[in-house]
Design an enzyme around this catalytic site. Sequence first.
Site, PDB file in Angstrom:
ATOM      1  N   ILE A 226      -9.385   9.734  -2.484  1.00 47.66           N
ATOM      2  CA  ILE A 226      -9.602   9.319  -1.090  1.00 47.66           C
ATOM      3  C   ILE A 226      -9.037  10.380  -0.137  1.00 47.66           C
ATOM      4  CG2 ILE A 226      -9.249   7.461   0.592  1.00 47.66           C
ATOM      5  CD1 ILE A 226     -10.699   6.564  -2.029  1.00 47.66           C
TER       6      ILE A 226
ATOM      7  N   ASN B 194       0.806  -1.224   0.000  1.00 46.88           N
ATOM      8  CA  ASN B 194       0.000   0.000   0.000  1.00 46.88           C
ATOM      9  C   ASN B 194       0.845   1.283   0.000  1.00 46.88           C
ATOM     10  OD1 ASN B 194      -2.587   1.627   1.053  1.00 46.88           O
ATOM     11  ND2 ASN B 194      -0.913   2.006   2.502  1.00 46.88           N
TER      12      ASN B 194
ATOM     13  N   TYR C  54       4.018   9.030 -11.303  1.00 42.45           N
ATOM     14  CA  TYR C  54       3.039   8.289 -10.498  1.00 42.45           C
ATOM     15  C   TYR C  54       2.196   7.359 -11.393  1.00 42.45           C
ATOM     16  CZ  TYR C  54      -0.670   7.805  -6.908  1.00 42.45           C
ATOM     17  OH  TYR C  54      -1.587   7.334  -5.995  1.00 42.45           O
ATOM     18  N   ALA C  55       1.716   7.903 -12.514  1.00 43.94           N
ATOM     19  CA  ALA C  55       0.872   7.095 -13.405  1.00 43.94           C
ATOM     20  C   ALA C  55       1.670   5.931 -13.989  1.00 43.94           C
ATOM     21  CB  ALA C  55       0.297   7.965 -14.518  1.00 43.94           C
ATOM     22  N   ALA C  56       2.942   6.175 -14.308  1.00 44.19           N
ATOM     23  CA  ALA C  56       3.775   5.098 -14.860  1.00 44.19           C
ATOM     24  C   ALA C  56       3.956   3.984 -13.831  1.00 44.19           C
ATOM     25  CB  ALA C  56       5.133   5.656 -15.285  1.00 44.19           C
TER      26      ALA C  56
ATOM     27  N   SER D 216      -3.902   2.970  -8.781  1.00 47.95           N
ATOM     28  CA  SER D 216      -4.649   4.227  -8.689  1.00 47.95           C
ATOM     29  C   SER D 216      -5.470   4.395  -9.959  1.00 47.95           C
ATOM     30  CB  SER D 216      -3.681   5.402  -8.556  1.00 47.95           C
ATOM     31  OG  SER D 216      -4.344   6.627  -8.795  1.00 47.95           O
TER      32      SER D 216
ATOM     33  N   LYS E  44       2.055   3.330 -11.190  1.00 50.82           N
ATOM     34  CA  LYS E  44       0.789   2.682 -10.835  1.00 50.82           C
ATOM     35  C   LYS E  44       0.286   1.779 -11.969  1.00 50.82           C
ATOM     36  CE  LYS E  44       0.250   4.381  -6.659  1.00 50.82           C
ATOM     37  NZ  LYS E  44       0.345   3.498  -5.486  1.00 50.82           N
TER      38      LYS E  44
END
Length: 245
Positions: free
Chosen positions: A186, A88, A153-155, A140, A157
């Site tokens: 969240i 996590n 971050y997108a790569a 995500s 995730k």
Amino acid sequence: MRLQNKVAVITGAARGIGRGAAELFCREGATVIIWDVLDEGENTVQTLRDQGFRCEFNHVSTTDVPGIEAAARDVYDRYGRIDILVNNAGITRDKTLLKMSFDEWQQVIDVNLTGVFNCTKVVAPYMVEQRYGRIICTSSINGVHGAFGQTNYAAAKAGIIGMVRSWAKELGPKGITANVVAPGFIQTAMTDAMPDEVRNQAVATIPVRRIGKPEDIAFAYLFLASDEASFVNGHVLAVNGGQAL
Ligand code: NAP
């Protein structure tokens, strides 16, 4: 008590979504070991112990392989098993592509992608040994759809999804399932840092018209960790109030 007698390691559970998951897993009967870099983990664990739950904190970074190896060995030696691993822990270092430094790229890849590989690489052999395991990894909505200012971050995730689907195929025959939870928006320290206006705009795009709570994600982790989910493998469970529709 869906996790009675189960031993669960949850990374990044000193606060936020991971903390919500630690509380829920404890309530469901698990022994929970938190691996986090934040000393707030001590308070989290104390609060749970005060309620009579079995919970421990170990100061472990998911980027530190010798530290992970020592921590996993310690859990296995004392409890004789590691049933559940929830990968996590995660960070953000948001910038547009044109402004993002190589260092900001690397930091997020190191924690959000390599950190997940590190923990699973170390814990999976124990699960193979016991012929049982539940691996849950946190991606995500932005790993599925991309996001402005989140190349790194997108790569990472998105990479988690490819890794988990590979593990589902490799480890499934050994009694281990691997699944992904892809949270939407969240309420945690990660999103508290956003300006109110940006947050309100984001909530307006969510069909259920509210920001998610850590518990919303914790319940998804719980399902995938439970015996009821034994035929769910390699799945990406979106928990986002319908935001991506
Ligand atoms: P959070 O409140 O920032 O909690 C994450 C925890 O992980 C923090 O205690 C953090 O410590 C710790 N951590 C960071 N790097 C670590 C490392 N290398 N080893 C061990 N622990 C580490 O974040 P959250 O919002 O609960 O997010 C939990 C997960 O959900 C993350 O993977 C995140 O990407 C994902 N997610 C969150 C949202 C959201 O809207 N909140 C949406 C989609 C996905 P530090 O504070 O010192 O970094």
